[in-house]
Design a protein around this motif. Structure first.
Motif, PDB file in Angstrom:
ATOM      1  N   GLN A   1      55.633  61.036  67.484  1.00 54.35           N
ATOM      2  CA  GLN A   1      54.306  60.872  66.900  1.00 54.35           C
ATOM      3  C   GLN A   1      54.387  60.180  65.534  1.00 54.35           C
ATOM      4  N   PRO A   2      53.581  59.148  65.323  1.00 49.68           N
ATOM      5  CA  PRO A   2      53.596  58.479  64.024  1.00 49.68           C
ATOM      6  C   PRO A   2      52.899  59.306  62.953  1.00 49.68           C
ATOM      7  N   GLN A   3      53.203  58.992  61.726  1.00 48.84           N
ATOM      8  CA  GLN A   3      52.489  59.620  60.620  1.00 48.84           C
ATOM      9  C   GLN A   3      51.049  59.119  60.621  1.00 48.84           C
ATOM     10  N   GLN A   4      50.140  60.025  60.326  1.00 48.68           N
ATOM     11  CA  GLN A   4      48.720  59.671  60.250  1.00 48.68           C
ATOM     12  C   GLN A   4      48.060  60.505  59.165  1.00 48.68           C
ATOM     13  N   TYR A   5      47.222  59.865  58.361  1.00 45.60           N
ATOM     14  CA  TYR A   5      46.553  60.520  57.245  1.00 45.60           C
ATOM     15  C   TYR A   5      45.055  60.293  57.355  1.00 45.60           C
TER      16      TYR A   5
ATOM     17  N   PRO B   1      49.375  55.701  51.136  1.00 48.69           N
ATOM     18  CA  PRO B   1      49.497  56.227  52.493  1.00 48.69           C
ATOM     19  C   PRO B   1      50.270  55.305  53.430  1.00 48.69           C
ATOM     20  N   LEU B   2      50.624  54.099  52.973  1.00 46.12           N
ATOM     21  CA  LEU B   2      51.435  53.177  53.771  1.00 46.12           C
ATOM     22  C   LEU B   2      52.929  53.321  53.480  1.00 46.12           C
ATOM     23  N   ASP B   3      53.286  54.231  52.600  1.00 49.53           N
ATOM     24  CA  ASP B   3      54.692  54.376  52.236  1.00 49.53           C
ATOM     25  C   ASP B   3      55.549  54.609  53.477  1.00 49.53           C
ATOM     26  N   GLY B   4      56.558  53.764  53.673  1.00 52.95           N
ATOM     27  CA  GLY B   4      57.474  53.900  54.787  1.00 52.95           C
ATOM     28  C   GLY B   4      57.029  53.240  56.075  1.00 52.95           C
ATOM     29  N   ALA B   5      55.854  52.624  56.085  1.00 52.31           N
ATOM     30  CA  ALA B   5      55.330  52.037  57.324  1.00 52.31           C
ATOM     31  C   ALA B   5      55.754  50.583  57.473  1.00 52.31           C
ATOM     32  N   SER B   6      56.247  50.224  58.653  1.00 56.89           N
ATOM     33  CA  SER B   6      56.504  48.822  58.991  1.00 56.89           C
ATOM     34  C   SER B   6      55.417  48.273  59.898  1.00 56.89           C
TER      35      SER B   6
ATOM     36  N   ASP C   1      53.535  37.899  56.679  1.00 57.33           N
ATOM     37  CA  ASP C   1      54.668  38.783  56.409  1.00 57.33           C
ATOM     38  C   ASP C   1      54.233  39.892  55.457  1.00 57.33           C
ATOM     39  N   TYR C   2      54.127  41.101  55.990  1.00 54.76           N
ATOM     40  CA  TYR C   2      53.885  42.267  55.152  1.00 54.76           C
ATOM     41  C   TYR C   2      55.222  42.817  54.677  1.00 54.76           C
ATOM     42  N   LEU C   3      55.343  43.063  53.382  1.00 49.88           N
ATOM     43  CA  LEU C   3      56.516  43.723  52.825  1.00 49.88           C
ATOM     44  C   LEU C   3      56.088  45.083  52.285  1.00 49.88           C
TER      45      LEU C   3
ATOM     46  N   ARG D   1      41.278  56.363  57.411  1.00 49.95           N
ATOM     47  CA  ARG D   1      42.416  56.931  58.140  1.00 49.95           C
ATOM     48  C   ARG D   1      43.519  55.882  58.214  1.00 49.95           C
ATOM     49  N   ILE D   2      44.726  56.312  57.927  1.00 49.77           N
ATOM     50  CA  ILE D   2      45.879  55.421  57.910  1.00 49.77           C
ATOM     51  C   ILE D   2      46.904  55.972  58.893  1.00 49.77           C
ATOM     52  N   THR D   3      47.323  55.149  59.827  1.00 50.95           N
ATOM     53  CA  THR D   3      48.286  55.538  60.852  1.00 50.95           C
ATOM     54  C   THR D   3      49.461  54.587  60.816  1.00 50.95           C
ATOM     55  N   HIS D   4      50.667  55.108  60.877  1.00 46.63           N
ATOM     56  CA  HIS D   4      51.864  54.273  60.843  1.00 46.63           C
ATOM     57  C   HIS D   4      52.206  53.765  62.248  1.00 46.63           C
ATOM     58  N   GLN D   5      51.208  53.254  62.900  1.00 46.50           N
ATOM     59  CA  GLN D   5      51.360  52.674  64.230  1.00 46.50           C
ATOM     60  C   GLN D   5      50.097  51.865  64.523  1.00 46.50           C
ATOM     61  N   VAL D   6      50.219  50.825  65.322  1.00 43.56           N
ATOM     62  CA  VAL D   6      49.046  50.059  65.741  1.00 43.56           C
ATOM     63  C   VAL D   6      48.297  50.865  66.800  1.00 43.56           C
ATOM     64  N   LEU D   7      47.035  51.152  66.523  1.00 38.14           N
ATOM     65  CA  LEU D   7      46.186  51.852  67.474  1.00 38.14           C
ATOM     66  C   LEU D   7      45.378  50.859  68.293  1.00 38.14           C
ATOM     67  N   LEU D   8      44.998  51.272  69.479  1.00 33.28           N
ATOM     68  CA  LEU D   8      44.051  50.519  70.282  1.00 33.28           C
ATOM     69  C   LEU D   8      42.633  50.858  69.823  1.00 33.28           C
TER      70      LEU D   8
END
Length: 230
Positions: A23-27, A74-79, A180-182, A210-217
């Motif tokens: 499960q990805p991180q989600q805030y 809330p994006l800390d650690g997200a690629s 390119d997001y860094l 809401r911020i999720t460390h994954q692309v949602l549909l």
């Protein structure tokens, strides 16, 4: 303190099938306080107001010095990520033509940031402007023909993965491009209601982000029907 990670069985089923191992991180940030958001400290500037809506408490910004500064990235650690926001813009043309109302950036490096913005026209309409910037590239997703009415609750979202940057309004894909997001440093902060450098103020109400460390549909995005006044 980090905002609470949302862990629900439904979310696990939607994102990873069965189980929660990956499960990805989600805030989830309910914008319903001038003192804290999801337990995170907030600096209030100007005189934003708590207001009642059919979807519960929201914060109203007057477009003239109001904002909330959240001491969190809330994006800390997200690629890869999805950033969503539910808002209701007022018809503030021409005083607030270019409101930047969600902005994540670390103070020591303004060359890395994301923003969600609006552009207003003289027809009581707005169109979305979303932006990703890094030291190696930047891109703005914007199209003045993709307009929406003022004074209505709206959901906007951006997603990013493998250089693909996409913007949505009310679950409908509008624009996409490569950039390119860094990673933004852990020290990053989030400005709600204005750009980080305290310009381009938003006039309207904001209900939730809401911020999720994954692309949602799109079918996994927040739904207004899930919010209600108590």
């Amino acid at each position: 303190m980090r905002s609470t990670t949302i862990k629900t069985l439904l979310f696990c089923i939607l994102l990873v099938g069965t189980g929660c191992a990956n499960q990805p991180q989600q805030y989830l940030w309910r914008i319903d306080s001038l003192e804290q958001i999801a337990g995170l400290p907030v600096v209030t500037q100007g005189n934003p107001q708590l207001v009642d809506s059919v979807y519960g408490t929201a914060v109203m910004f007057d477009g003239d010095g109001d904002r909330l500064l959240v001491d969190d990235n809330p994006l800390d650690g997200a690629s890869e990520f999805t950033v969503e926001i539910i808002f209701k813009p007022n018809d503030a043309y021409p005083e607030n033509l270019e409101p930047r109302f969600f902005h994540i950036e670390a103070p020591e490096n303004p060359n890395r940031r994301i923003t969600i913005e609006l552009r207003l026209n003289d027809q009581r309409q707005w169109y979305l402007d979303t932006y990703i910037k890094s030291e190696v590239s930047q891109y703005t997703l914007i199209d003045s023909s993709l307009v929406h009415p003022m004074e209505q609750w709206t959901h906007a979202a951006i997603t990013y993965k493998d250089r693909q940057f996409t913007a949505f309004v009310n679950g409908k894909k509008e624009l996409s491009a490569e950039v390119d997001y860094l990673p933004i440093a852990k020290t990053g902060k989030t400005s709600i209601g204005a750009r980080m450098n305290e310009v381009h103020w938003f006039n309207g109400a904001i209900l939730a982000a809401r911020i999720t460390h994954q692309v949602l549909l799109p079918e996994q995005f927040m739904q207004l029907d899930n919010f209600s006044a108590e």
